[in-house]
Design a protein around this motif. Structure first.
Motif, mmCIF file in Angstrom:
data_model
loop_
_atom_site.group_PDB
_atom_site.id
_atom_site.type_symbol
_atom_site.label_atom_id
_atom_site.label_comp_id
_atom_site.label_asym_id
_atom_site.label_seq_id
_atom_site.Cartn_x
_atom_site.Cartn_y
_atom_site.Cartn_z
ATOM 1 N N SER A 11 -3.620 1.089 4.670
ATOM 2 C CA SER A 11 -2.350 1.158 5.402
ATOM 3 C C SER A 11 -1.540 -0.132 5.299
ATOM 4 O O SER A 11 -0.487 -0.251 5.939
ATOM 5 C CB SER A 11 -2.607 1.494 6.877
ATOM 6 O OG SER A 11 -3.444 0.534 7.486
ATOM 7 N N TRP A 12 -2.002 -1.077 4.508
ATOM 8 C CA TRP A 12 -1.249 -2.324 4.338
ATOM 9 C C TRP A 12 -0.047 -2.076 3.435
ATOM 10 O O TRP A 12 -0.116 -1.276 2.501
ATOM 11 C CB TRP A 12 -2.159 -3.399 3.762
ATOM 12 C CG TRP A 12 -1.535 -4.757 3.658
ATOM 13 C CD1 TRP A 12 -1.320 -5.481 2.528
ATOM 14 C CD2 TRP A 12 -1.052 -5.567 4.736
ATOM 15 N NE1 TRP A 12 -0.725 -6.687 2.816
ATOM 16 C CE2 TRP A 12 -0.542 -6.770 4.183
ATOM 17 C CE3 TRP A 12 -0.969 -5.382 6.113
ATOM 18 C CZ2 TRP A 12 0.012 -7.783 4.945
ATOM 19 C CZ3 TRP A 12 -0.409 -6.395 6.883
ATOM 20 C CH2 TRP A 12 0.078 -7.579 6.310
ATOM 21 N N HIS A 13 1.053 -2.789 3.720
ATOM 22 C CA HIS A 13 2.332 -2.481 3.080
ATOM 23 C C HIS A 13 2.511 -3.124 1.705
ATOM 24 O O HIS A 13 3.508 -2.859 1.030
ATOM 25 C CB HIS A 13 3.482 -2.933 3.990
ATOM 26 C CG HIS A 13 3.502 -4.408 4.263
ATOM 27 N ND1 HIS A 13 2.782 -4.978 5.290
ATOM 28 C CD2 HIS A 13 4.139 -5.434 3.626
ATOM 29 C CE1 HIS A 13 2.990 -6.284 5.294
ATOM 30 N NE2 HIS A 13 3.803 -6.596 4.291
ATOM 31 N N ASN A 16 -1.281 -1.393 -3.917
ATOM 32 C CA ASN A 16 -1.955 -0.093 -3.911
ATOM 33 C C ASN A 16 -3.458 -0.356 -3.993
ATOM 34 O O ASN A 16 -3.944 -0.779 -5.042
ATOM 35 C CB ASN A 16 -1.483 0.748 -5.095
ATOM 36 C CG ASN A 16 -2.137 2.119 -5.131
ATOM 37 O OD1 ASN A 16 -3.173 2.350 -4.508
ATOM 38 N ND2 ASN A 16 -1.536 3.039 -5.880
#
Length: 444
Positions: A11-13, A16
Protein backbone atom coordinates in the motif's frame (compact mmCIF):
# COMPACT_ATOMS: atom_id res chain seq x y z
CA UNK A 1 -5.67 2.68 15.80
CA UNK A 2 -3.31 2.80 12.83
CA UNK A 3 0.30 3.78 13.36
CA UNK A 4 2.39 6.02 11.17
CA UNK A 5 5.31 3.71 11.98
CA UNK A 6 3.75 0.62 10.39
CA UNK A 7 4.16 0.21 6.64
CA UNK A 8 2.71 -2.33 4.23
CA UNK A 9 4.77 -2.60 1.03
CA UNK A 10 1.62 -3.30 -1.00
CA UNK A 11 0.00 0.00 0.00
CA UNK A 12 3.01 2.32 -0.15
CA UNK A 13 2.70 5.07 -2.75
CA UNK A 14 6.20 4.74 -4.25
CA UNK A 15 7.14 1.91 -6.59
CA UNK A 16 5.64 -1.48 -7.38
CA UNK A 17 6.56 -4.14 -4.78
CA UNK A 18 5.93 -6.99 -7.20
CA UNK A 19 8.44 -5.56 -9.68
CA UNK A 20 11.03 -4.12 -7.26
CA UNK A 21 10.38 -4.36 -3.56
CA UNK A 22 13.88 -2.96 -2.95
CA UNK A 23 12.84 0.40 -4.35
CA UNK A 24 9.72 0.35 -2.17
CA UNK A 25 11.56 -0.51 1.06
CA UNK A 26 14.26 2.10 0.43
CA UNK A 27 11.56 4.71 -0.08
CA UNK A 28 9.91 3.69 3.19
CA UNK A 29 13.22 3.91 5.05
CA UNK A 30 13.74 7.40 3.61
CA UNK A 31 10.30 8.36 4.94
CA UNK A 32 11.12 7.02 8.40
CA UNK A 33 14.35 9.04 8.47
CA UNK A 34 12.55 12.19 7.33
CA UNK A 35 9.81 11.88 9.96
CA UNK A 36 12.03 10.64 12.79
CA UNK A 37 14.73 13.28 12.41
CA UNK A 38 15.29 14.30 16.04
CA UNK A 39 17.19 12.05 18.40
CA UNK A 40 15.81 13.43 21.66
CA UNK A 41 12.15 14.43 21.86
CA UNK A 42 10.36 13.81 25.17
CA UNK A 43 12.89 11.11 26.09
CA UNK A 44 12.47 9.48 22.69
CA UNK A 45 12.17 10.54 19.08
CA UNK A 46 13.30 7.63 16.97
CA UNK A 47 11.15 4.60 17.76
CA UNK A 48 11.82 2.96 14.39
CA UNK A 49 9.17 1.15 12.39
CA UNK A 50 7.76 -2.11 11.05
CA UNK A 51 7.74 -2.87 7.33
CA UNK A 52 5.31 -5.66 6.45
CA UNK A 53 5.46 -8.02 3.48
CA UNK A 54 2.11 -9.81 3.07
CA UNK A 55 2.22 -13.31 1.52
CA UNK A 56 3.22 -12.93 -2.10
CA UNK A 57 6.14 -12.81 -4.53
CA UNK A 58 8.25 -9.63 -4.47
CA UNK A 59 11.04 -9.29 -6.98
CA UNK A 60 14.04 -7.33 -5.68
CA UNK A 61 16.03 -5.47 -8.33
CA UNK A 62 17.42 -2.73 -6.06
CA UNK A 63 19.54 -3.49 -3.01
CA UNK A 64 17.90 -2.46 0.27
CA UNK A 65 20.20 -0.27 2.41
CA UNK A 66 19.35 -0.24 6.10
CA UNK A 67 21.04 2.51 8.10
CA UNK A 68 18.53 3.08 10.91
CA UNK A 69 18.06 1.32 14.22
CA UNK A 70 14.83 -0.20 15.53
CA UNK A 71 13.62 -1.40 12.15
CA UNK A 72 11.70 -4.65 11.81
CA UNK A 73 11.02 -6.16 8.39
CA UNK A 74 8.49 -8.94 8.72
CA UNK A 75 6.31 -11.21 6.64
CA UNK A 76 3.79 -13.99 7.12
CA UNK A 77 5.59 -17.23 6.29
CA UNK A 78 9.15 -18.38 5.64
CA UNK A 79 7.90 -20.24 2.57
CA UNK A 80 10.75 -22.75 2.26
CA UNK A 81 10.48 -25.64 -0.15
CA UNK A 82 13.36 -27.47 -1.79
CA UNK A 83 14.50 -25.90 -5.04
CA UNK A 84 17.31 -28.44 -5.29
CA UNK A 85 14.88 -31.35 -5.50
CA UNK A 86 12.81 -29.53 -8.12
CA UNK A 87 15.79 -28.61 -10.29
CA UNK A 88 16.93 -32.25 -10.25
CA UNK A 89 13.53 -33.55 -11.36
CA UNK A 90 13.17 -33.82 -15.15
CA UNK A 91 11.43 -30.70 -16.39
CA UNK A 92 8.76 -32.70 -18.17
CA UNK A 93 7.61 -33.86 -14.71
CA UNK A 94 7.20 -30.33 -13.34
CA UNK A 95 3.53 -30.03 -14.33
CA UNK A 96 2.75 -32.88 -11.93
CA UNK A 97 4.37 -31.15 -8.94
CA UNK A 98 2.06 -29.41 -6.47
CA UNK A 99 4.47 -26.48 -6.07
CA UNK A 100 7.45 -25.35 -8.12
CA UNK A 101 8.76 -22.41 -6.10
CA UNK A 102 9.04 -21.31 -2.46
CA UNK A 103 6.08 -19.40 -1.07
CA UNK A 104 5.01 -17.33 1.92
CA UNK A 105 6.20 -13.75 1.95
CA UNK A 106 8.91 -14.24 -0.65
CA UNK A 107 11.62 -11.87 -1.84
CA UNK A 108 13.06 -12.94 -5.21
CA UNK A 109 16.65 -11.69 -5.40
CA UNK A 110 17.09 -10.48 -8.97
CA UNK A 111 20.18 -8.31 -8.58
CA UNK A 112 23.06 -8.29 -11.07
CA UNK A 113 25.77 -10.81 -10.17
CA UNK A 114 27.76 -9.36 -7.30
CA UNK A 115 31.47 -8.55 -7.26
CA UNK A 116 33.22 -11.54 -5.67
CA UNK A 117 35.77 -9.16 -4.13
CA UNK A 118 32.93 -7.28 -2.40
CA UNK A 119 30.40 -9.77 -1.01
CA UNK A 120 28.14 -6.92 0.10
CA UNK A 121 27.50 -5.92 -3.53
CA UNK A 122 25.28 -8.95 -4.15
CA UNK A 123 23.26 -8.65 -0.96
CA UNK A 124 19.49 -8.24 -1.06
CA UNK A 125 19.61 -6.45 2.30
CA UNK A 126 22.74 -4.49 3.23
CA UNK A 127 22.98 -3.11 6.76
CA UNK A 128 25.65 -0.44 7.04
CA UNK A 129 26.08 2.70 9.11
CA UNK A 130 29.15 4.58 10.28
CA UNK A 131 29.44 6.67 13.44
CA UNK A 132 28.18 6.28 16.98
CA UNK A 133 26.32 4.55 18.44
CA UNK A 134 26.33 1.19 16.67
CA UNK A 135 23.24 0.40 14.66
CA UNK A 136 20.91 -1.54 16.96
CA UNK A 137 17.81 -3.70 17.12
CA UNK A 138 17.26 -4.41 13.44
CA UNK A 139 15.02 -7.45 13.00
CA UNK A 140 14.22 -9.73 10.07
CA UNK A 141 11.28 -12.03 10.71
CA UNK A 142 9.10 -14.58 8.99
CA UNK A 143 9.73 -14.10 5.27
CA UNK A 144 11.68 -15.88 2.54
CA UNK A 145 14.76 -14.67 0.65
CA UNK A 146 15.18 -16.71 -2.53
CA UNK A 147 18.23 -16.45 -4.81
CA UNK A 148 16.25 -18.22 -7.56
CA UNK A 149 19.08 -19.94 -9.46
CA UNK A 150 22.71 -20.96 -9.17
CA UNK A 151 25.11 -20.37 -12.05
CA UNK A 152 27.84 -22.37 -13.83
CA UNK A 153 31.16 -22.61 -12.01
CA UNK A 154 33.31 -24.19 -14.70
CA UNK A 155 32.84 -27.71 -13.38
CA UNK A 156 30.83 -30.53 -14.88
CA UNK A 157 28.01 -29.98 -12.43
CA UNK A 158 24.67 -28.69 -13.67
CA UNK A 159 24.45 -24.97 -12.93
CA UNK A 160 21.65 -25.44 -10.38
CA UNK A 161 23.90 -27.70 -8.26
CA UNK A 162 26.95 -25.42 -7.95
CA UNK A 163 25.85 -23.30 -4.95
CA UNK A 164 27.36 -20.28 -6.73
CA UNK A 165 25.54 -17.11 -7.86
CA UNK A 166 27.17 -14.13 -6.11
CA UNK A 167 23.99 -13.44 -4.12
CA UNK A 168 23.66 -12.86 -0.38
CA UNK A 169 20.44 -12.69 1.60
CA UNK A 170 21.44 -10.36 4.45
CA UNK A 171 24.87 -8.74 4.78
CA UNK A 172 25.59 -6.71 7.91
CA UNK A 173 28.77 -4.73 7.29
CA UNK A 174 28.87 -2.49 10.37
CA UNK A 175 29.26 -3.13 14.09
CA UNK A 176 25.84 -3.88 15.50
CA UNK A 177 23.97 -4.63 18.70
CA UNK A 178 20.95 -6.78 19.53
CA UNK A 179 20.02 -7.81 15.97
CA UNK A 180 17.40 -10.53 15.50
CA UNK A 181 16.92 -12.95 12.59
CA UNK A 182 13.93 -15.13 13.45
CA UNK A 183 11.61 -17.53 11.56
CA UNK A 184 13.17 -16.67 8.20
CA UNK A 185 13.63 -18.84 5.13
CA UNK A 186 16.80 -18.60 3.02
CA UNK A 187 17.27 -20.60 -0.17
CA UNK A 188 19.54 -20.69 -3.24
CA UNK A 189 21.89 -17.94 -2.08
CA UNK A 190 25.67 -18.24 -2.23
CA UNK A 191 25.73 -16.61 1.22
CA UNK A 192 22.53 -16.64 3.23
CA UNK A 193 23.46 -14.57 6.26
CA UNK A 194 26.77 -12.75 6.80
CA UNK A 195 27.13 -10.56 9.87
CA UNK A 196 30.22 -8.60 10.88
CA UNK A 197 31.07 -7.42 14.39
CA UNK A 198 27.97 -8.66 16.18
CA UNK A 199 27.07 -8.07 19.82
CA UNK A 200 24.12 -9.89 21.40
CA UNK A 201 22.90 -11.25 18.08
CA UNK A 202 20.10 -13.83 18.00
CA UNK A 203 19.66 -16.16 15.01
CA UNK A 204 16.72 -18.31 16.03
CA UNK A 205 14.20 -20.72 14.51
CA UNK A 206 15.12 -20.16 10.86
CA UNK A 207 15.16 -22.51 7.87
CA UNK A 208 18.46 -21.87 6.06
CA UNK A 209 19.27 -24.50 3.46
CA UNK A 210 20.42 -25.10 -0.11
CA UNK A 211 22.74 -22.11 0.22
CA UNK A 212 26.48 -22.02 -0.45
CA UNK A 213 27.10 -20.95 3.16
CA UNK A 214 24.36 -20.45 5.71
CA UNK A 215 25.52 -18.49 8.77
CA UNK A 216 28.81 -16.57 8.77
CA UNK A 217 29.82 -14.43 11.74
CA UNK A 218 32.77 -12.40 10.49
CA UNK A 219 35.17 -9.91 12.01
CA UNK A 220 34.62 -10.23 15.74
CA UNK A 221 31.73 -10.45 18.18
CA UNK A 222 30.44 -11.47 21.56
CA UNK A 223 27.49 -12.81 23.53
CA UNK A 224 25.49 -14.03 20.53
CA UNK A 225 23.43 -17.14 19.92
CA UNK A 226 22.53 -19.47 17.06
CA UNK A 227 19.66 -21.61 18.27
CA UNK A 228 16.88 -23.91 17.06
CA UNK A 229 17.64 -23.52 13.37
CA UNK A 230 17.32 -25.99 10.51
CA UNK A 231 20.49 -25.51 8.46
CA UNK A 232 22.17 -27.11 5.45
CA UNK A 233 24.96 -25.57 3.35
CA UNK A 234 26.53 -26.65 0.09
CA UNK A 235 29.74 -28.62 -0.27
CA UNK A 236 31.84 -25.49 -0.85
CA UNK A 237 30.71 -23.61 2.24
CA UNK A 238 29.91 -23.72 5.93
CA UNK A 239 26.64 -24.31 7.70
CA UNK A 240 27.80 -22.32 10.75
CA UNK A 241 31.04 -20.33 10.70
CA UNK A 242 32.32 -17.90 13.32
CA UNK A 243 35.61 -16.09 13.78
CA UNK A 244 37.04 -14.12 16.69
CA UNK A 245 33.93 -14.47 18.83
CA UNK A 246 33.59 -14.89 22.57
CA UNK A 247 30.57 -16.12 24.46
CA UNK A 248 28.86 -17.60 21.39
CA UNK A 249 26.10 -20.13 22.03
CA UNK A 250 25.36 -22.72 19.29
CA UNK A 251 22.55 -24.90 20.60
CA UNK A 252 19.68 -27.12 19.47
CA UNK A 253 20.31 -26.75 15.76
CA UNK A 254 19.57 -29.50 13.26
CA UNK A 255 22.38 -29.26 10.71
CA UNK A 256 21.88 -31.24 7.50
CA UNK A 257 24.44 -32.31 4.92
CA UNK A 258 26.15 -31.26 2.64
CA UNK A 259 28.20 -28.39 4.00
CA UNK A 260 31.98 -28.64 3.92
CA UNK A 261 31.65 -28.22 7.70
CA UNK A 262 28.75 -28.23 10.12
CA UNK A 263 30.32 -25.88 12.67
CA UNK A 264 33.64 -24.12 12.12
CA UNK A 265 35.22 -21.84 14.72
CA UNK A 266 38.35 -19.78 14.03
CA UNK A 267 39.81 -17.86 16.95
CA UNK A 268 36.63 -18.42 18.99
CA UNK A 269 36.93 -18.57 22.78
CA UNK A 270 34.74 -19.39 25.78
CA UNK A 271 31.83 -20.48 23.64
CA UNK A 272 29.54 -23.52 23.48
CA UNK A 273 28.44 -26.04 20.86
CA UNK A 274 25.84 -28.11 22.69
CA UNK A 275 22.79 -30.28 22.06
CA UNK A 276 22.96 -30.08 18.29
CA UNK A 277 22.16 -32.81 15.79
CA UNK A 278 24.93 -32.68 13.18
CA UNK A 279 24.87 -34.74 9.98
CA UNK A 280 27.51 -34.72 7.27
CA UNK A 281 28.74 -36.71 4.29
CA UNK A 282 32.35 -35.66 4.91
CA UNK A 283 35.03 -35.52 7.62
CA UNK A 284 35.70 -32.16 9.26
CA UNK A 285 32.20 -31.78 10.66
CA UNK A 286 33.19 -29.59 13.62
CA UNK A 287 36.45 -27.67 13.42
CA UNK A 288 38.04 -25.62 16.19
CA UNK A 289 40.99 -23.81 14.61
CA UNK A 290 43.05 -20.66 14.94
CA UNK A 291 43.73 -21.29 18.64
CA UNK A 292 40.04 -21.61 19.52
CA UNK A 293 40.22 -22.17 23.27
CA UNK A 294 38.14 -22.78 26.38
CA UNK A 295 35.14 -23.90 24.37
CA UNK A 296 32.59 -26.55 25.36
CA UNK A 297 31.51 -29.15 22.79
CA UNK A 298 29.00 -31.31 24.60
CA UNK A 299 26.02 -33.63 24.17
CA UNK A 300 25.87 -33.31 20.41
CA UNK A 301 24.88 -36.11 18.05
CA UNK A 302 27.31 -36.48 15.14
CA UNK A 303 26.36 -38.61 12.15
CA UNK A 304 28.82 -39.06 9.32
CA UNK A 305 27.56 -41.25 6.48
CA UNK A 306 27.45 -41.32 2.67
CA UNK A 307 25.78 -39.13 0.09
CA UNK A 308 22.82 -41.25 -1.11
CA UNK A 309 21.38 -38.88 -3.75
CA UNK A 310 22.49 -39.52 -7.31
CA UNK A 311 23.03 -35.88 -8.49
CA UNK A 312 25.76 -35.30 -5.88
CA UNK A 313 27.60 -38.62 -5.93
CA UNK A 314 31.36 -38.22 -5.99
CA UNK A 315 31.28 -34.73 -4.44
CA UNK A 316 33.51 -34.16 -1.42
CA UNK A 317 35.05 -31.43 0.69
CA UNK A 318 38.65 -32.39 -0.06
CA UNK A 319 39.35 -34.02 3.32
CA UNK A 320 40.26 -37.64 3.87
CA UNK A 321 39.23 -39.93 6.71
CA UNK A 322 42.37 -39.26 8.74
CA UNK A 323 41.30 -35.63 9.19
CA UNK A 324 38.80 -36.40 11.95
CA UNK A 325 35.10 -35.74 12.40
CA UNK A 326 35.91 -33.25 15.19
CA UNK A 327 39.28 -31.49 15.08
CA UNK A 328 40.79 -29.18 17.69
CA UNK A 329 43.61 -26.67 17.27
CA UNK A 330 43.47 -24.78 20.53
CA UNK A 331 43.78 -25.18 24.27
CA UNK A 332 41.62 -25.98 27.29
CA UNK A 333 38.59 -27.04 25.30
CA UNK A 334 36.13 -29.58 26.72
CA UNK A 335 34.65 -32.32 24.52
CA UNK A 336 32.17 -34.14 26.73
CA UNK A 337 29.29 -36.55 26.33
CA UNK A 338 28.97 -36.50 22.55
CA UNK A 339 27.65 -39.36 20.45
CA UNK A 340 29.51 -40.10 17.21
CA UNK A 341 28.05 -42.39 14.54
CA UNK A 342 30.46 -43.17 11.70
CA UNK A 343 28.36 -45.22 9.27
CA UNK A 344 30.36 -45.64 6.07
CA UNK A 345 31.36 -48.19 3.47
CA UNK A 346 34.90 -49.35 4.22
CA UNK A 347 35.58 -49.49 0.47
CA UNK A 348 35.22 -45.69 0.32
CA UNK A 349 37.77 -44.91 3.03
CA UNK A 350 40.53 -42.54 1.92
CA UNK A 351 43.44 -43.09 2.00
CA UNK A 352 42.63 -46.65 1.08
CA UNK A 353 43.11 -49.00 4.03
CA UNK A 354 43.38 -46.17 6.58
CA UNK A 355 41.71 -46.24 9.99
CA UNK A 356 39.25 -43.31 10.15
CA UNK A 357 39.72 -40.79 12.95
CA UNK A 358 36.79 -39.50 15.01
CA UNK A 359 38.29 -36.87 17.39
CA UNK A 360 41.67 -35.36 16.52
CA UNK A 361 43.59 -33.01 18.77
CA UNK A 362 45.98 -31.26 16.39
CA UNK A 363 47.52 -28.41 18.38
CA UNK A 364 47.30 -26.83 21.80
CA UNK A 365 47.31 -28.08 25.36
CA UNK A 366 45.04 -28.91 28.25
CA UNK A 367 42.05 -30.15 26.27
CA UNK A 368 39.62 -32.41 28.13
CA UNK A 369 37.91 -35.23 26.20
CA UNK A 370 35.56 -37.35 28.28
CA UNK A 371 32.67 -39.80 28.09
CA UNK A 372 32.15 -39.70 24.36
CA UNK A 373 30.49 -42.67 22.67
CA UNK A 374 31.67 -43.80 19.24
CA UNK A 375 29.61 -46.14 17.06
CA UNK A 376 31.43 -47.14 13.89
CA UNK A 377 29.82 -49.41 11.33
CA UNK A 378 30.72 -50.69 7.90
CA UNK A 379 27.71 -50.54 5.58
CA UNK A 380 27.17 -51.20 1.91
CA UNK A 381 25.94 -47.82 0.72
CA UNK A 382 23.08 -47.43 -1.73
CA UNK A 383 21.87 -44.54 -3.86
CA UNK A 384 18.61 -43.29 -5.32
CA UNK A 385 17.30 -40.64 -7.68
CA UNK A 386 14.63 -39.78 -5.09
CA UNK A 387 16.22 -37.32 -2.63
CA UNK A 388 13.76 -37.67 0.26
CA UNK A 389 13.48 -41.44 -0.01
CA UNK A 390 17.25 -41.90 -0.31
CA UNK A 391 18.05 -39.78 2.74
CA UNK A 392 15.38 -41.28 4.98
CA UNK A 393 16.32 -44.82 4.00
CA UNK A 394 19.97 -44.05 4.79
CA UNK A 395 19.08 -42.55 8.16
CA UNK A 396 16.97 -45.50 9.24
CA UNK A 397 19.25 -48.29 8.00
CA UNK A 398 20.65 -50.38 10.87
CA UNK A 399 20.61 -53.85 9.29
CA UNK A 400 23.38 -55.58 7.37
CA UNK A 401 26.14 -53.71 9.18
CA UNK A 402 29.37 -54.81 10.82
CA UNK A 403 31.88 -53.15 13.12
CA UNK A 404 34.32 -50.71 11.56
CA UNK A 405 37.76 -50.15 13.07
CA UNK A 406 38.33 -46.49 13.96
CA UNK A 407 40.66 -44.30 15.97
CA UNK A 408 38.31 -42.74 18.51
CA UNK A 409 40.80 -40.10 19.69
CA UNK A 410 44.10 -39.16 18.06
CA UNK A 411 46.46 -36.71 19.73
CA UNK A 412 49.08 -35.21 17.44
CA UNK A 413 52.58 -34.35 18.74
CA UNK A 414 51.77 -30.62 18.63
CA UNK A 415 49.03 -31.17 21.22
CA UNK A 416 50.04 -32.08 24.78
CA UNK A 417 48.94 -32.23 28.42
CA UNK A 418 45.46 -33.30 27.39
CA UNK A 419 43.13 -35.56 29.37
CA UNK A 420 41.23 -38.30 27.53
CA UNK A 421 38.75 -40.29 29.61
CA UNK A 422 36.32 -43.03 28.61
CA UNK A 423 36.15 -42.03 24.96
CA UNK A 424 37.59 -45.14 23.33
CA UNK A 425 39.26 -48.41 24.10
CA UNK A 426 42.99 -48.52 24.74
CA UNK A 427 43.61 -49.46 21.12
CA UNK A 428 41.28 -46.70 19.86
CA UNK A 429 43.13 -43.86 21.62
CA UNK A 430 46.34 -42.89 19.84
CA UNK A 431 48.25 -40.59 22.16
CA UNK A 432 51.61 -40.25 23.84
CA UNK A 433 50.86 -41.57 27.32
CA UNK A 434 53.92 -39.70 28.62
CA UNK A 435 52.55 -36.26 27.73
CA UNK A 436 48.78 -36.91 27.97
CA UNK A 437 46.59 -38.48 30.63
CA UNK A 438 44.54 -41.35 29.20
CA UNK A 439 41.92 -43.61 30.76
CA UNK A 440 40.47 -46.00 28.22
CA UNK A 441 36.87 -47.15 28.05
CA UNK A 442 36.60 -50.67 29.51
CA UNK A 443 36.01 -53.42 26.99
CA UNK A 444 34.65 -56.95 27.19
Amino acid sequence: MSSSNYYDVTSWHVGNPSEDVGEVINSIIADIKERQNASNVNDGGKPGAVIYLPPGDYRLRTQVLIDISFLRIQGSGHGFTSSSIRFNVPEDEWPDLHELWPGGSRVLVDLPVGDSADPASGAAFLVERAGSPRISSVEFANFCIDGLHFTPDGSNLPAENTYVNGKTGIHVASANDSFRVNEMGFIYLEHALTIHNADALSIHNNFIAECGSCIELRGWGQASKITDNLIGAGFKGHSIYAENHGGLLVTANNVFPRGASSVRFSGVTRSSVTNNRLHSFYPGMVVLEGNSSENLVATNHFLRDHEPWTPFLGIGNGLDDLHGILTVSGSNNSVIGNHFSQIIDSASIRPEGATPVIVRLREGAGNFVSNNHVVAMNVHSSTSDDCFEAQVDALLATDDVEDLAVTAVQVDPASARNTILDSGSDAQVVADRGTNAVRATPTL
